[in-house]
Design an enzyme around this catalytic site. Structure first.
Site, PDB file in Angstrom:
ATOM      1  N   GLU A  28      -0.589  -2.464   5.145  1.00 51.50           N
ATOM      2  CA  GLU A  28       0.367  -2.372   6.267  1.00 51.50           C
ATOM      3  C   GLU A  28       0.229  -1.026   6.956  1.00 51.50           C
ATOM      4  OE1 GLU A  28       3.539  -1.201   8.642  1.00 51.50           O
ATOM      5  OE2 GLU A  28       3.279  -0.298   6.674  1.00 51.50           O
TER       6      GLU A  28
ATOM      7  N   ASP B  31       0.786  -1.239   0.000  1.00 47.76           N
ATOM      8  CA  ASP B  31       0.000   0.000   0.000  1.00 47.76           C
ATOM      9  C   ASP B  31       0.819   1.291   0.000  1.00 47.76           C
ATOM     10  OD1 ASP B  31       0.659  -0.942   2.563  1.00 47.76           O
ATOM     11  OD2 ASP B  31      -1.029   0.030   3.541  1.00 47.76           O
TER      12      ASP B  31
END
Ligand code: ZN
Length: 428
Positions: free
Chosen positions: A156, A98
């Site tokens: 994350e 991400d």
């Protein structure tokens, strides 16, 4: 004389040999231009947590081409690529996928095309290195035996993706690892270096909200009110003693009040105040002490201010807790030796544990018999590092809109390190 000359030539060849002849180093070098193209594409197209569909698709397609058995949609947008290659241990390699809600200001020609979203943490270098490592492991199949599980993890940045993949039965639907390894790019180490920490490497992260109740009134008549701003200020001040007076000086922790909100106008005492606190620790004992202490101090200060029992502060520890990342000793020391032999002492630097958080910890905590390692790969361009003489306060950190790692150095170092690590554990 002739013999001496040939002896010297042989000695020179032997000295030069490790740097030039290592097949893994050579293969990574040859693949770097292609990987750089992939990196720039991923960097231009960052995606937020749990929305990493495009990135996951690129990783899945690459792994499929290499002969991995690929499953997508694990724990949201997660990718799991499995290569079974005979008897032996199961090694899991993880890359997070991400980006962040940051507006890029690097000025790079391949800067983000998605407004307000940026790979400001360098997870694009992680994904690219994952692809590079998958290529090397597939190409070197004859040199290892066991099972390789490569995962692309979502989310994350919000500390949820690892948990989501485990909750989606990562360890029962796919071969369960005996070793888990990941790396993170570093904005505080020179490009192409590696840092390892034995034991705790990253912190427990907790978020706490406090609603400090008072009794509002006119600013001119404080004796008729209970001022929540003064009370909340006392709470903030007393919280500082949790680390300085109550925690063993040899242990580590942080209590930061990041938000203090109250009131609307000069002459009004508001009815309440709100505090938002981040709490960092390594051990479960320190974590528990800090969280309990915040509640005790909030309550104690309110009592001292004369608040009645039914008006005491409401303290809420948020459920979303990121546990501390722990590097297991056996694997860490094995990799410290391996990386030092491969990259030389100059490129394997002593690293320090950090108070940042990482949900990679979840893959180890799901079963603590697993060997686990998260290491750092330096990403600061050499010219920038030299210009500030290594003073990292003068450099952009990760999550900064200006963070532009030396991607080629990070990727080539990480692919070589991850591949060498997996090959060592899966040694025939
Ligand atoms: Zn990150």
């Amino acid at each position: 004389m002739k013999n001496l000359t040939s002896l010297l030539a042989l000695a020179a060849a032997c000295i030069a040999a490790p740097a030039t002849a290592d097949p893994l180093t050579q293969a990574v070098k040859a693949d770097l231009p292609g990987l750089t193209t992939i990196y720039r594409d991923l960097h231009s197209n960052p995606e937020l947590s749990f929305k990493e569909g495009r990135s996951a698709g690129i990783m899945a397609a690459e792994a499929k081409k290499l002969g991995f058995d690929v499953t997508t949609g694990v724990g949201g947008t997660g990718v799991v690529a499995v290569m079974k290659n005979g008897p032996g241990p199961v090694v899991l390699l993880r890359a997070d996928m991400d980006g962040l809600p940051v507006t890029e200001q690097t000025g790079l020609p391949y800067a983000s095309k998605n407004p307000g979203v940026m790979h400001a943490c360098g997870h694009d270098t992680h994904m690219t290195s994952w692809i590079g490592t998958a290529r090397r492991m597939a190409a070197m199949k004859d040199s290892w035996s066991g099972t390789l599980v490569m995962i692309g993890q979502p989310a994350e940045e919000i500390g949820s993706g690892a948990r989501a993949m485990l909750k989606d039965n990562l360890y029962s639907r796919f071969p369960k690892p005996s070793t888990v390894i990941a790396f993170h790019d570093s904005a505080s180490m020179p490009a192409g270096t590696i840092g390892l920490v034995d034991g705790y490497a990253m912190a427990n992260v907790d978020s706490v909200d406090i609603l400090v109740k008072g009794s509002g009134g006119h600013g001119a008549y404080p004796h008729l009110a209970k001022d929540p701003i003064v009370l909340a200020s006392r709470i903030v001040t007393t919280l500082q003693t949790l680390i300085s007076r109550e925690t063993d000086p040899l242990e580590s922790g942080v209590v930061t009040v990041g938000s203090f909100q109250a009131g609307t106008k000069h002459n009004i005492i508001p009815p309440d105040a709100k505090l938002q606190i981040t709490v960092r620790s390594y051990t479960p004992e320190v974590r528990e002490h800090l969280l309990d202490g915040i509640g005790r101090i909030a309550k104690g200060e309110a009592i001292a201010a004369g608040m009645p029992d039914d008006q005491l502060p409401v303290v809420k520890v948020q459920d979303q807790h990121t546990p501390a990342t722990f590097n297991t000793h056996e694997l860490t020391s094995q990799m410290q030796t391996l990386f030092t032999e491969r990259f030389g002492k100059d490129r394997v630097l002593p690293a320090r544990a950090q108070m940042g958080g990482e949900d990679f910890s979840e893959f180890y905590l799901a079963d603590t018999s697993i060997q686990s390692l998260l290491f750092w790969v330096g990403g600061v361009r050499k010219d920038k590092w030299d210009a500030v003489k290594g003073d990292i306060t003068k450099l952009p950190s990760i999550h900064s809109p200006f963070w532009a790692p030396d991607a080629e150095a990070v990727i080539s170092t990480a692919v070589e390190a991850m591949s060498a690590a997996a090959l060592a554990v899966l040694k025939k």
